[in-house]
Design an enzyme around this catalytic site. Structure first.
Site, PDB file in Angstrom:
ATOM      1  N   SER A 190       0.834  -1.211   0.000  1.00 16.29           N
ATOM      2  CA  SER A 190       0.000   0.000   0.000  1.00 16.29           C
ATOM      3  C   SER A 190       0.864   1.256   0.000  1.00 16.29           C
ATOM      4  O   SER A 190       0.616   2.203  -0.755  1.00 16.29           O
ATOM      5  CB  SER A 190      -0.881   0.030   1.256  1.00 16.29           C
ATOM      6  OG  SER A 190      -1.834  -0.997   1.210  1.00 16.29           O
ATOM      7  N   ASP A 234      -6.877  -8.027   4.607  1.00 19.62           N
ATOM      8  CA  ASP A 234      -6.106  -8.947   3.756  1.00 19.62           C
ATOM      9  C   ASP A 234      -5.592 -10.163   4.521  1.00 19.62           C
ATOM     10  O   ASP A 234      -4.956 -11.041   3.939  1.00 19.62           O
ATOM     11  CB  ASP A 234      -4.922  -8.207   3.126  1.00 19.62           C
ATOM     12  CG  ASP A 234      -5.386  -7.147   2.137  1.00 19.62           C
ATOM     13  OD1 ASP A 234      -6.486  -7.309   1.565  1.00 19.62           O
ATOM     14  OD2 ASP A 234      -4.659  -6.157   1.942  1.00 19.62           O
ATOM     15  N   GLN A 262      -9.090   2.126  -0.697  1.00 20.49           N
ATOM     16  CA  GLN A 262      -8.825   2.415  -2.112  1.00 20.49           C
ATOM     17  C   GLN A 262      -9.775   3.487  -2.626  1.00 20.49           C
ATOM     18  O   GLN A 262      -9.368   4.396  -3.347  1.00 20.49           O
ATOM     19  CB  GLN A 262      -8.958   1.136  -2.940  1.00 20.49           C
ATOM     20  CG  GLN A 262      -7.871   0.124  -2.619  1.00 20.49           C
ATOM     21  CD  GLN A 262      -8.029  -1.185  -3.360  1.00 20.49           C
ATOM     22  OE1 GLN A 262      -8.987  -1.376  -4.098  1.00 20.49           O
ATOM     23  NE2 GLN A 262      -7.096  -2.094  -3.149  1.00 20.49           N
TER      24      GLN A 262
HETATM   25  C1  S3P Z   1      -5.602  -1.357   0.054  1.00 14.06           C
HETATM   26  C2  S3P Z   1      -6.861  -1.382   0.585  1.00 14.06           C
HETATM   27  C3  S3P Z   1      -7.628  -2.624   0.777  1.00 14.06           C
HETATM   28  C4  S3P Z   1      -6.734  -3.860   0.717  1.00 14.06           C
HETATM   29  C5  S3P Z   1      -5.766  -3.795  -0.419  1.00 14.06           C
HETATM   30  C6  S3P Z   1      -4.878  -2.576  -0.303  1.00 14.06           C
HETATM   31  C7  S3P Z   1      -4.943  -0.052  -0.143  1.00 14.06           C
HETATM   32  O1  S3P Z   1      -8.604  -2.723  -0.235  1.00 14.06           O
HETATM   33  O2  S3P Z   1      -7.522  -5.023   0.606  1.00 14.06           O
HETATM   34  O3  S3P Z   1      -4.934  -4.946  -0.456  1.00 14.06           O
HETATM   35  O4  S3P Z   1      -3.719  -0.023  -0.374  1.00 14.06           O
HETATM   36  O5  S3P Z   1      -5.621   0.969  -0.066  1.00 14.06           O
HETATM   37  P1  S3P Z   1     -10.052  -1.995  -0.116  1.00 14.06           P
HETATM   38  O6  S3P Z   1      -9.862  -0.546  -0.195  1.00 14.06           O
HETATM   39  O7  S3P Z   1     -10.832  -2.530  -1.294  1.00 14.06           O
HETATM   40  O8  S3P Z   1     -10.608  -2.461   1.196  1.00 14.06           O
END
Ligand code: S3P
Length: 443
Positions: free
Chosen positions: A23, A321, A170
């Site tokens: 991330s 995750d 996200q």
């Molecule tokens: C992430 C947010 C999560 C996570 C992904 C990474 C990010 O997804 O599952 O592996 O870096 O913002 P979501 O925003 O769909 O929950």
């Protein structure tokens, strides 16, 4: 497709440096590319997902290069100066790369085409398209808001206040990134807190981001638009989601003692470690420090018996995750583990809820799904194993079941180990150095 087989491991011993946080790595590349000047990034995750974002930022005009010593430099182009890519941006397996970049380009007067692998092309993008259309972008997508899709960026983007309908960092990040090139204040209201790496990274590069509590307890994050982003070197912390695999393996294999160095311990990412402690695990955070606005620690793990627990839905965003590997830990624990609030797992790199339950059943563990709750009946010891697991283009499913195989009665095979490179390149070598026995299997 390289199938892998994981046989009985010896007690795990040693130290390991966790790979860079996925991330944080995406965000470092994106914001470094928007800042004026040269940013040096150390510890960047060189996984497939992040390399796709690096290539995409290059196609949008940034100068991105890897030094001989493994650090990366970005010559930023300044906010508002993105070039229209000459070809489709292919984000591979990466939902984060795709959604964050859709947000970024939505407030620039360019048209950008996006696609990805078979997994990413199945995932819902309407959740990002909806707020971006309010900002003034147009999104043309396949049925169900899926990729391939085009984002026709707004020439006069509007600042918006957007309440997240799903707990998604996200989507939050896509809106904030779009807000960078809009005048005035862009706000995101999140009923459930999600990882705040974008907020921390925006501040690191000089943007003004504030947070406040709404009357109903939700969190309002406000970005002042059109900031002057300045180049700012940074060191990416280790990924707690990647560290989770060697960490759980160490807890499950009797006699193991492992230290994982430099792991990010942002409180919005540490739900797994909290849960493992509740299950009775010996997990210690030592040498806590800060890196680029993120807390980091060395994790010490010692094997021991685990007991089943109930994991509340409110914790899901802080460990979203980690359910595949938590479910594996739960299979070895004494008693039942009940995990609530897992609806979002249906739309990850695979339908993870289904993949976990089917994989555990194949390994001789009873796992049931009721609504968005997963229940695993722990065996209080090693499960039979001896299964062949369909990876479904999902790196975390592959790694979770390879860990199960390390401590099960019989080896576990996964049909595609290549997908692990999206988030944890060098996983097999790193695990084998600690005492695992993971090897290529016959196709
Ligand atoms: C992430 C947010 C999560 C996570 C992904 C990474 C990010 O997804 O599952 O592996 O870096 O913002 P979501 O925003 O769909 O929950």
């Amino acid at each position: 497709m390289t199938p892998l087989i994981s046989g009985t491991a010896s007690a795990l011993r040693g130290r390991l440096v966790a790979p860079g946080d996925k991330s944080v790595s995406h965000r470092a590349l994106i914001l470094g590319a928007l800042a004026v000047g040269r940013t040096r990034i150390g510890g960047l995750l060189e996984g497939e997902d992040v390399l796709r974002t690096a290539a995409a930022m290059g196609a949008l005009g940034a100068g991105i290069a890897r030094d001989g010593n493994g650090s990366w430099t970005i010559d930023g182009i300044g906010l508002g100066a993105l070039a229209e890519p000459q070809d489709v941006l292919d984000l591979g397996n990466s939902g984060t790369g795709a959604r964050l970049l859709m947000g970024l380009v939505a407030s620039h007067p360019i048209t950008t085409f996006f696609t990805g692998d078979a997994s990413l092309r199945r995932r819902p993008m309407a959740r990002v398209a909806a707020p971006l259309e309010r900002i003034g972008a147009r999104i043309v997508a396949r049925d169900g808001g899926r990729m391939p899709l085009a984002v026709i960026g707004a020439s006069t983007p509007l600042p918006i206040a957007y309440r997240l309908p799903v707990a998604s960092a996200q989507v939050k990040s896509a809106v904030l990134l779009a807000g960078l090139n809009a005048p005035g204040e862009t706000s995101v209201i999140e009923p459930q807190p999600t990882r705040d790496h974008s907020e921390r990274m925006l501040r690191h590069f000089g943007a003004a981001v504030s947070t406040a509590e709404e009357p109903d307890g939700a969190r309002r994050i406000t970005l002042q638009g059109q900031p002057e982003l300045r180049a700012a070197d940074l060191l990416v912390p280790g990924d707690p989601s990647s560290a989770a695999f060697p960490a759980v393996a160490a807890l499950l294999l009797p006699g193991s003692e492992v230290v994982i160095e430099g792991v990010g311990v942002n409180p919005l990412r540490t739900g797994l470690y909290e849960t493992l402690r509740e299950m009775g695990a010996a997990v210690d955070f030592g040498n806590e420090r800060m890196a680029a606005g993120e807390p980091v620690a060395d994790l010490a793990l010692r094997a021991g018996a685990l007991s089943g627990v109930e994991v509340p839905a409110e914790r899901a965003p802080r460990m979203i995750d980690e359910y595949p590997i938590l479910a594996v830990a739960a299979a070895f624990a004494k008693g039942r583990t009940v995990m609530h609030g897992l609806g979002e797992l249906r739309v990850k790199e695979s339908d993870r809820l289904g993949a976990i339950a089917q994989g555990l059943a194949a390994c001789g563990v009873s796992a049931t799904i009721a609504g968005d709750t997963l229940t695993v009946e722990g065996l209080g010891g090693p499960p039979p194993g001896g299964a062949d697991i369909a990876t479904r283009l999902d790196h975390r499913i592959a790694m979770a079941f390879l860990v199960l195989g390390m401590a099960a009665e019989r080896p576990v095979r996964v049909d595609d180990g290549d997908t692990i490179a999206t988030s944890f390149p060098g996983f097999v070598a790193a695990m084998n150095r600690l005492g695992a026995a993971i090897a290529p299997a016959r196709p």
